[in-house]
Design an enzyme around this catalytic site. Structure first.
Site, PDB file in Angstrom:
ATOM      1  N   HIS A  25       0.838  -1.396  -0.096  1.00 39.71           N
ATOM      2  CA  HIS A  25       0.063   0.000  -0.226  1.00 39.71           C
ATOM      3  C   HIS A  25       0.870   1.160   0.163  1.00 39.71           C
ATOM      4  O   HIS A  25       0.553   2.198  -0.852  1.00 39.71           O
ATOM      5  CB  HIS A  25      -0.823   0.025   1.314  1.00 39.71           C
ATOM      6  CG  HIS A  25      -1.946  -1.291   1.258  1.00 39.71           C
ATOM      7  ND1 HIS A  25      -2.229  -1.653   2.491  1.00 39.71           N
ATOM      8  CD2 HIS A  25      -2.381  -1.865   0.226  1.00 39.71           C
ATOM      9  CE1 HIS A  25      -3.118  -2.761   2.195  1.00 39.71           C
ATOM     10  NE2 HIS A  25      -3.267  -2.877   0.807  1.00 39.71           N
ATOM     11  N   GLU A  50      11.421 -15.956 -20.741  1.00 35.50           N
ATOM     12  CA  GLU A  50      11.962 -15.437 -19.624  1.00 35.50           C
ATOM     13  C   GLU A  50      12.354 -16.831 -18.587  1.00 35.50           C
ATOM     14  O   GLU A  50      12.932 -16.808 -17.500  1.00 35.50           O
ATOM     15  CB  GLU A  50      10.795 -15.137 -18.595  1.00 35.50           C
ATOM     16  CG  GLU A  50       9.493 -16.132 -18.618  1.00 35.50           C
ATOM     17  CD  GLU A  50       8.337 -15.250 -17.988  1.00 35.50           C
ATOM     18  OE1 GLU A  50       8.580 -14.560 -17.212  1.00 35.50           O
ATOM     19  OE2 GLU A  50       7.199 -15.698 -18.248  1.00 35.50           O
ATOM     20  N   ASP A  65      12.457 -12.990 -14.300  1.00 38.01           N
ATOM     21  CA  ASP A  65      12.583 -14.563 -14.058  1.00 38.01           C
ATOM     22  C   ASP A  65      13.699 -14.961 -15.105  1.00 38.01           C
ATOM     23  O   ASP A  65      14.606 -15.849 -14.540  1.00 38.01           O
ATOM     24  CB  ASP A  65      11.254 -15.199 -14.485  1.00 38.01           C
ATOM     25  CG  ASP A  65      10.371 -15.056 -13.476  1.00 38.01           C
ATOM     26  OD1 ASP A  65      10.704 -15.044 -12.447  1.00 38.01           O
ATOM     27  OD2 ASP A  65       9.257 -15.415 -13.865  1.00 38.01           O
ATOM     28  N   CYS A  74      10.692  -6.196 -20.668  1.00 41.15           N
ATOM     29  CA  CYS A  74       9.541  -5.626 -19.956  1.00 41.15           C
ATOM     30  C   CYS A  74       9.939  -5.899 -18.542  1.00 41.15           C
ATOM     31  O   CYS A  74       9.147  -5.647 -17.479  1.00 41.15           O
ATOM     32  CB  CYS A  74       8.229  -6.661 -20.174  1.00 41.15           C
ATOM     33  SG  CYS A  74       8.103  -8.216 -19.733  1.00 41.15           S
TER      34      CYS A  74
END
Length: 579
Positions: free
Chosen positions: A193, A436, A460, A507
């Site tokens: 949060h 990945e 990854d 990405c």
């Protein structure tokens, strides 16, 4: 002066007064009752707490909209509302009250333990942060059951840095935006949060600062370094002056970048055009992507639709979310990744599956191929959204050509179903594969025959190539983005893409690291998908370099033999760029 180290989740610098937020937890003082005649009254007390919580949430949602606009925090409020409307959850609590004579407080705690336990210990950092969502949901209901008030951050006398164990949406609703200028928390991570709020407000934040709430009383001077993750308590005069200068410089640069660079192309001095896309985790982040000038959405993560639920989301609910993103970006690319989670993390109806090594187990595309009732509705929703914009479908964790072939056959089968249903969709949607795992990178030429684009997931890829758990602090030093073997795999994929005319996007977090920009461009990469906040900084670097120089940097870096040598060389080159 005391210096603590944490994880930076929102960049910037602050030298302000520390404000310690109350960290006391809610206690359950009575777990059971002996008089069965009391059960009906206890059930009614629980239902009243549910209704008062809902009323509070609707009020919070409007105040959050006023505070942050259409921000990602709203989805957390919507998540709580969904839980409050969950018939199964309510019935389970009511049953425990009537059958076991549990108090509503204890019955609620017991009913949520199963979901919390399923998410705890996850290998997925995003899912571990969702444990905090469930705990916050319980705290809210417990507060209403016990008639307690929530401490707020309104009416603060001076600008402050909030220090807390963690922050919840409920605590942030009354936040005085003019006075709260930074956050430091003892727990949390990049999707906590605190991170979400700080990014939405554009203020610095550092999380996972061990022991910070014990070291702060409130009222001390505190420095936040949201770039390096450092927190300094009671700094000396020299350190304070240095960071005050850094804060002024950073804020001035942000104003300049937001005005001058937002609409300019990501183009090198000698005319090499790059495309900077945005990574999106929540629907509300689409607006942030626009704000920072993204060329489109390069990675739309869909896991939020599946976590913390008792049932798998249906086709229609997914379609509405995907269609909204497609319509907002119109003709610009929106790359939607199919589910990238393990079976034990997505819904109670499949959460009884346990694995010794979830990193290498039944997850992602493997799970989807094994559970068509999960995979097919998502494929249908993405195909349908493709009729409303330039939507592309991305398949994660593909490791073999056989897996890819199986996935493509499912996609074709879903297209046939949509035709039979006479539902509008895009039959020519572009299909891409996440690169990945090393096997996919090494067999990129074979994959190029089967897909329209590649998306390199460096997080990854690094982890699997180097056999390093990137969230394990004992081996964190071995997680090296600049390791020669990792860079060689990335270069191979880029080269195959260029030779076979297959678009390649990177990405992972590496793409948003300014240290890596020269190297990646020099390798021939043209498309990056990064967090919206990183777009302006990366664009600034691109517009101050030449492609020719970037190629020289890549050539020189790839001749070095260790990750440390490559990193040091890239730091020298970055420092020499006039930005």
């Amino acid at each position: 002066m005391k210096i603590l180290q944490g994880i930076p989740v929102s960049p910037g610098y602050r030298v302000r007064t520390a404000y310690l937020l109350n960290a006391d937890g809610i206690q359950i003082t009575e777990k059971t009752f002996s008089d069965p005649s009391r059960a009906d009254a206890e059930k009614e007390r629980f239902l009243e707490a549910v209704e008062s919580s809902k009323a509070e949430l609707y009020g919070e949602k409007e105040r959050l909209r006023a505070l942050l606009g259409q921000d990602m925090l709203q989805i957390l409020v919507d998540y709580h509302l969904t839980l409050l409307d969950d018939k199964n959850m309510r019935e389970e609590v009511i049953t425990r009250i009537g059958r076991d004579l549990n108090t509503p407080e204890y019955a609620l705690s017991l009913s949520l333990r199963r979901s919390i336990k399923a998410l705890q210990g996850s290998d997925n950092e995003y899912l571990r942060q969702r444990v905090a969502d469930l705990k916050d949901f319980e705290t809210r209901l417990q507060r209403h059951l016990q008639g307690l008030r929530q401490e707020s951050m309104s009416d603060l006398p001076v600008e402050v840095v909030i220090v807390a164990r963690d922050l919840t949406p409920a605590q942030t609703v009354g936040l005085d935006r003019n006075k709260v200028v930074g956050f430091v928390t003892e727990s949390g991570g990049p999707t906590s949060h605190t991170a979400i709020l700080a990014k939405g407000l554009g203020i610095p934040a550092v999380v996972a600062v061990n022991g910070i709430t014990n070291d702060i009383l409130g009222g001390e001077t505190i420095i936040i370094d949201g770039v390096k993750g450092k927190v300094m308590i009671d700094p000396n005069a020299k350190t304070r002056a240095e960071y005050e200068a850094l804060e002024e410089e950073y804020n001035r640069a942000q104003v300049l970048l937001r005005t001058e660079f937002r609409y300019l192309p990501a183009e090198t001095i000698d005319g090499r055009r790059m495309r900077l896309y945005a990574n999106v985790e929540f629907p509300q982040e689409v607006d942030s992507a626009f704000e920072y000038g993204a060329a489109g959405i390069g990675l739309y993560r869909t896991e939020f639709l599946y976590t913390g639920r008792r049932q798998i989301p249906d086709e229609e609910s997914q379609f509405k979310v995907y269609r909204e993103a497609a319509e907002k970006f119109k003709n610009r690319s929106v790359v939607i990744r199919t589910l990238d989670l393990g079976a034990d993390k997505i819904a109670e109806e499949v959460s009884n599956i346990k694995e010794m090594n979830p990193y290498l187990g039944w997850r992602s595309i493997r799970l989807c191929l094994g559970r068509p009732e999960i995979f097919r509705p998502q494929i249908a929703a993405i195909l349908r959204a493709g009729a409303y914009g330039n939507v592309k479908m991305l398949l994660p964790m593909i490791s073999t050509l056989e897996e890819l072939g199986s996935a493509k056959r499912v996609i074709e089968s879903v297209k046939d179903d949509l035709r039979k249903r006479k539902v509008t969709f895009n039959p020519d949607i572009s299909i891409g594969a996440m690169i990945e795992v090393p096997s996919a990178a090494l067999q990129a030429e074979g994959f190029a025959d089967e897909v329209d684009f590649f998306s390199i997931g460096t997080n990854d890829l690094i982890q699997y190539t180097l056999a390093v758990d990137r969230i394990n602090e004992r081996v964190a030093n071995l997680y090296q983005p600049t390791h020669p073997s990792v860079l060689e795999l990335i270069r191979q994929v880029i080269d195959v893409g260029a030779q076979r005319k297959v678009e390649v996007t990177l990405c992972g977090e590496m793409g948003g690291d300014p240290l890596m920009t020269l190297l990646l461009i020099g390798m021939g990469l043209r498309d990056l998908s990064i967090t919206p906040m990183a777009i302006i900084r990366i664009k600034q670097i691109i517009r101050n370099i030449t492609f020719r120089h970037a190629r020289e940097v890549a050539h020189n870096a790839m001749k070095l033999s260790t990750a440390g040598d490559i990193e040091n060389y890239l730091r020298e080159e970055l420092a020499a760029i006039s930005t």
